[in-house]
Write a protein that holds these residues in place. Structure first.
Motif, PDB file in Angstrom:
ATOM      1  N   ILE A 182      -8.330  62.594 -99.929  1.00 50.38           N
ATOM      2  CA  ILE A 182      -8.673  64.261 -99.804  1.00 50.38           C
ATOM      3  C   ILE A 182     -10.092  63.838 -99.806  1.00 50.38           C
ATOM      4  O   ILE A 182     -10.427  65.517-100.893  1.00 50.38           O
ATOM      5  N   SER A 183     -10.902  63.102 -99.900  1.00 48.49           N
ATOM      6  CA  SER A 183     -12.597  63.275 -99.992  1.00 48.49           C
ATOM      7  C   SER A 183     -13.287  64.601 -99.180  1.00 48.49           C
ATOM      8  O   SER A 183     -14.107  64.977 -99.865  1.00 48.49           O
ATOM      9  N   VAL A 184     -12.753  64.604 -98.326  1.00 52.40           N
ATOM     10  CA  VAL A 184     -13.536  65.571 -97.144  1.00 52.40           C
ATOM     11  C   VAL A 184     -13.290  66.892 -97.890  1.00 52.40           C
ATOM     12  O   VAL A 184     -14.311  67.926 -98.153  1.00 52.40           O
ATOM     13  N   GLN A 185     -11.660  66.913 -97.896  1.00 55.73           N
ATOM     14  CA  GLN A 185     -11.509  68.170 -98.734  1.00 55.73           C
ATOM     15  C   GLN A 185     -11.674  68.900 -99.234  1.00 55.73           C
ATOM     16  O   GLN A 185     -12.784  70.103-100.085  1.00 55.73           O
ATOM     17  N   LEU A 186     -12.005  67.603-101.013  1.00 61.63           N
ATOM     18  CA  LEU A 186     -12.646  67.984-102.052  1.00 61.63           C
ATOM     19  C   LEU A 186     -14.271  68.271-101.783  1.00 61.63           C
ATOM     20  O   LEU A 186     -14.627  68.942-102.691  1.00 61.63           O
ATOM     21  N   THR A 187     -14.968  67.472-101.058  1.00 65.02           N
ATOM     22  CA  THR A 187     -16.810  67.981-100.890  1.00 65.02           C
ATOM     23  C   THR A 187     -16.750  69.798-100.670  1.00 65.02           C
ATOM     24  O   THR A 187     -17.267  69.774-100.992  1.00 65.02           O
ATOM     25  N   MET A 212     -19.540  64.632-106.009  1.00 69.22           N
ATOM     26  CA  MET A 212     -19.850  64.271-104.696  1.00 69.22           C
ATOM     27  C   MET A 212     -20.727  63.604-104.294  1.00 69.22           C
ATOM     28  O   MET A 212     -20.346  63.354-103.387  1.00 69.22           O
ATOM     29  N   VAL A 213     -21.442  63.030-105.293  1.00 72.98           N
ATOM     30  CA  VAL A 213     -22.340  61.504-105.407  1.00 72.98           C
ATOM     31  C   VAL A 213     -20.329  60.752-105.592  1.00 72.98           C
ATOM     32  O   VAL A 213     -20.992  60.174-104.095  1.00 72.98           O
ATOM     33  N   ALA A 214     -19.691  60.667-106.393  1.00 72.67           N
ATOM     34  CA  ALA A 214     -19.025  59.387-106.661  1.00 72.67           C
ATOM     35  C   ALA A 214     -17.967  59.339-105.468  1.00 72.67           C
ATOM     36  O   ALA A 214     -17.654  58.940-104.603  1.00 72.67           O
ATOM     37  N   LEU A 215     -17.942  61.225-104.627  1.00 74.50           N
ATOM     38  CA  LEU A 215     -16.807  60.832-102.892  1.00 74.50           C
ATOM     39  C   LEU A 215     -17.073  60.389-102.276  1.00 74.50           C
ATOM     40  O   LEU A 215     -17.377  59.454-101.214  1.00 74.50           O
ATOM     41  N   THR A 216     -19.024  60.518-101.769  1.00 74.69           N
ATOM     42  CA  THR A 216     -19.666  60.360-100.713  1.00 74.69           C
ATOM     43  C   THR A 216     -19.424  58.592-100.776  1.00 74.69           C
ATOM     44  O   THR A 216     -19.843  57.761 -99.796  1.00 74.69           O
TER      45      THR A 216
END
Length: 834
Positions: A551-556, A579-583
């Motif tokens: 869900i990285s893109v959706q959560l971002t 957002m940095v952690a997701l990237t």
């Protein structure tokens, strides 16, 4: 013929003395000849010469006599004189005659002689010449116009010798120079001698004798234009300020002195004086109305000191503007200055192209001049000031530099408060620092100690209220209760409080799964749940990598559009770190989404800046090695180190003994105390292109709400800086050369941008290219651009108005030269091996 007899007698006597000194070896003849020459300088009643003979000797023969003595400085008859005879007869001729001729001859002799005892003798005589007050006698003789010869050539030569005396002696003596010849001491002495000449002039004027201050004024101007106004006015300004306070003759002498300063030296004199005086009153007493009669002085005071130069302290501005406001005849110049300052402050081109220090200087001058206006003058200039305030604030607030924006806010507040437009005052929110506090303090006039005012209408200050004793407060409360019988009805003393000792605070459980955080951020209206989700989201992303990638893109996307509707503490930081952690966790998909959305429509500048910040922080984290998790024992020891009693720790005594042994042990060599760092792969290098190249795709396509090359200077500057950071982190990456070429092509189009933040970003990007690209690639791939880039950097380092831009340009030039030199050295080494 009778009128020529004294001239002839002096000429014959001097020729006879020269002949005797050149040919005779008898000490008696030598001494007699020197005494004869001395007789033409004696002015007492026992003098053997007449006034006409003395005047003729000083006019036509004194310089020849000194030059003859210098030409015979190695003669045997001079060496045969005793020390007392040489001091009295030989040295005395240099110290008793016309001082201007003696000084010129001494300086010529010092310039011509080599290092020897003869040079030491001249240096000793020159030192005595200065310390015996002969400079004051020289200046005073020019005031009385008693010099035998007053030709322009002699004046120019004399001025040059007086000002250049420390340089001439330093060039001849080097490390053996005398203390009195050092510039600081010499010009301090010269200032004291000029004050002595001015004091004698004042006394002569009081006695009814006319004097001329032309030569003294020329000396002062020559000294100041040579850069020695500091030590001169450090002595003269306090003395002149005191003397002109109650003596009108001293004021007239000072006014005449400055009026006689040549035009080409007027600026140096005024700038040195205005920095040395302690206030506008003293400056006004010394200068008078010089700005009304001298166009050069008016230009310096009303234009150059306020608009062109910005190196002076705030006290200089107070002195200049206070001087213009102190006199009724000079106040029109104050209004003229105010108009010029307001136009310069409100000029958009000046805001973009002038150095920040100069803008601050003009802002200070504007506030000080507005504060000096009277109410009638303020009403006259009301419309101009209002136009200046509105236009200038817009120009300053449009700037991407924080200091310039703060400057515009403070000046706008002060101008609106001073004009009092319909009792409305502007008020901005900004962080107060030393700069803004200084600007605000300029609206408070500086005066003497003000008497304490009694409080009016029974109103007391908060400090006085806090200083009341408890008994006084109790008495006032009792009086209030007696005067207001209805106050007891509102008392809550009869109500007993609820027992809340068994109450427990109801807390909500934090989400345990990342999808729960996503659903909460999308649909929940509960502020507590939203805050808990934001606080645990980063940890959940880093803990469960597989769930985060789903869900990285959706959560971002959700985080990028989330607003701080509930005023959560640290909201921006929490959203950014997640957002940095997701990237970092799911690099390529999230990076592709963020770089695509950066150029999409319906985004604000804040969101686009957030995208750049997230990408920059993620790239920095990926470029660093993965840090190992700390063991629990390390955390426990660090936490209990301050709480455990030393005796309870079983290893405490061992650590103490080990530290003592280490401190007492001497080692010749010391090896590595810890194992070398473990090599880890660079996680950023394989994905650097995904961060970099998509941001270069649509920068030249303006949109309805976003024009990167138009008015959105702030985003452009941040984008270029971020691209430079990507380039810097890609050092040693395979794609670094391709990134460097693309980045140089991108920034080359905006290298002359009007906004200084954009220019700083361009120079930072160029530095990153030179740091990160291999030196061989610089010569191969950028061979055609290097020469033009170097020329551009040299122009920026020399002429850019922003100091940071100049420093970055210099650093870029150094890096470029270093890279090229390294490549050439490597190439030469390869050629030698082959």
């Amino acid at each position: 013929m009778d009128s020529l007899a004294p001239h002839t007698e002096v000429r014959v006597a001097v020729a006879q003395c020269f002949r005797t000194l050149s040919t005779s070896a008898e000490p008696e003849d030598i001494i007699s000849s020197l005494q004869t020459l001395h007789s033409f300088l004696d002015e007492g009643p026992e003098s053997r010469s007449t006034p006409d003979q003395r005047a003729e000797f000083s006019r036509a023969h004194f310089t020849r006599t000194l030059q003859f003595l210098l030409s015979n400085i190695q003669a045997d008859w001079l060496l045969g004189l005793s020390a007392a005879q040489r001091t009295d007869l030989w040295d005395g001729l240099f110290l008793r005659g016309p001082p201007e001729q003696a000084l010129v001859v001494l300086m010529e002799g010092i310039s011509e002689l080599k290092a020897s005892t003869s040079l030491d003798l001249l240096i000793s005589i020159t030192e005595r010449f200065l310390l015996s007050g002969r400079l004051a006698a020289l200046l005073w003789s020019s005031c009385m116009q008693t010099a035998p010869s007053d030709s322009p050539q002699l004046r120019e030569t004399l001025l040059a010798r007086i000002v250049a005396l420390p340089d001439l002696t330093a060039n001849r003596l080097h490390l053996k120079n005398k203390p009195c010849f050092c510039p600081q001491q010499y010009f301090t002495l010269l200032a004291s001698e000029m004050l002595t000449a001015l004091e004698r002039t004042c006394q002569a004027l009081k006695d009814g004798t006319d004097c001329s201050l032309i030569f003294v004024a020329q000396t002062l101007g020559k000294v100041c234009v040579q850069g020695h106004s500091g030590p001169v006015f450090a002595v003269m300004a306090p003395r002149l300020s005191v003397c002109t306070r109650s003596d009108m003759v001293w004021q007239r002498v000072c006014w005449k002195l400055l009026q006689n300063v040549p035009q080409r030296w007027m600026e140096s004199v005024l700038t040195g004086l205005v920095q040395a005086v302690r206030g506008p009153d003293a400056f006004g007493r010394i200068v008078g109305n010089l700005v009304l009669t001298n166009k050069k002085a008016q230009y310096v005071v009303t234009h150059k000191l306020l608009l062109l130069q910005y190196k002076y302290e705030t006290q200089v501005l107070r002195t200049v503007l206070g001087y213009l406001a102190a006199d009724r005849e000079r106040r029109p110049l104050l209004l003229q200055v105010l108009r010029a300052l307001s136009q310069a402050w409100a000029n958009p081109s000046a805001v973009r192209h002038t150095p920040l220090e100069q803008q601050l200087y003009v802002s200070k001058a504007l506030l000080l001049s507005v504060n000096l206006l009277r109410d009638a003058e303020l009403q006259e200039l009301r419309s101009e000031l209002l136009q200046c305030m509105l236009g200038g604030m817009q120009s300053h607030l449009d700037s991407s530099v924080v200091r310039i924006r703060h400057m515009g806010m403070v000046v706008g507040e002060c101008l609106s408060a001073r004009m009092d437009l319909n009792n409305t005052k502007l008020k901005f929110e900004y962080d107060q620092d030393e700069e803004t506090l200084e600007l605000l303090s300029l609206m408070t006039p500086i005066s003497g100690e003000e008497p304490e005012e009694e409080p009016e209408n029974g109103v007391t200050s908060p400090q006085e209220t806090s200083e009341k004793t408890p008994s006084t407060q109790n008495a006032s409360c009792q009086n209030k209760s007696k005067s207001d019988p209805g106050s007891d009805l509102d008392s809550d003393d009869e109500f007993s409080p609820y027992d809340m000792s068994a109450d427990q605070e109801m807390t909500k459980e934090s989400p345990r799964y990342l999808r729960d955080c996503l659903e909460t951020l999308i649909s929940s209206e509960d502020s507590v749940r939203v805050e808990l989700s934001l606080r645990v989201a980063e940890a959940l992303v880093r803990k469960n990598v597989f769930a985060a990638r789903e869900i990285s893109v959706q959560l971002t996307k959700v985080l990028l559009h989330t607003e701080d509707k509930y005023s959560i503490r640290g909201f921006l930081s929490l959203r950014q770190t997640t957002m940095v952690a997701l990237t970092v966790t799911d690099c390529i998909p999230v990076t592709q989404y963020l770089t695509t959305e950066f150029y999409s429509m319906n985004y604000g500048l804040r969101q686009r800046l957030d995208i750049l910040e997230v990408l920059a922080l993620a790239a920095q984290e990926l470029s660093k090695p993965i840090s190992e998790e700390r063991s629990p024992s390390v955390g426990v020891s660090s936490c209990t180190d301050l709480t455990l009693y030393p005796g309870d720790n079983p290893v405490h005594w061992r650590q103490v003994v080990e530290r003592r042994i280490q401190s007492k042990t001497k080692r010749l060599t010391k090896g590595a105390t810890q194992p070398p760092a473990k090599a880890t792969p660079n996680r950023y290098a394989p994905v650097a292109g995904h961060f970099f190249f998509p941001l270069l795709s649509n920068y030249d396509k303006p949109q309805v709400t976003f024009d990167l090359l138009g008015g959105d200077h702030l985003v452009l500057g941040r984008l270029i800086h971020t691209m430079g950071l990507f380039m810097h982190l890609a050092v040693n990456a395979p794609v670094a050369a391709q990134m460097g070429r693309a980045l140089l092509d991108f920034v080359w189009a905006v290298r002359y941008h009007v906004d200084q933040m954009v220019r700083r970003g361009v120079l930072f990007a160029v530095c990153s290219v030179f740091l990160s690209m291999p030196s061989q690639n610089l010569l191969v791939d950028l061979n055609e651009q290097l020469f033009e880039t170097r020329t551009w950097l040299a122009d920026v380092a020399e002429g850019d108005p922003d100091e940071d831009c100049r420093n970055l340009a210099i650093q870029s030039l150094v890096l470029l030269d270093k890279s090229l030199k390294k490549q050439l050295q490597d190439q030469q080494a390869l050629d030698m091996e082959t």
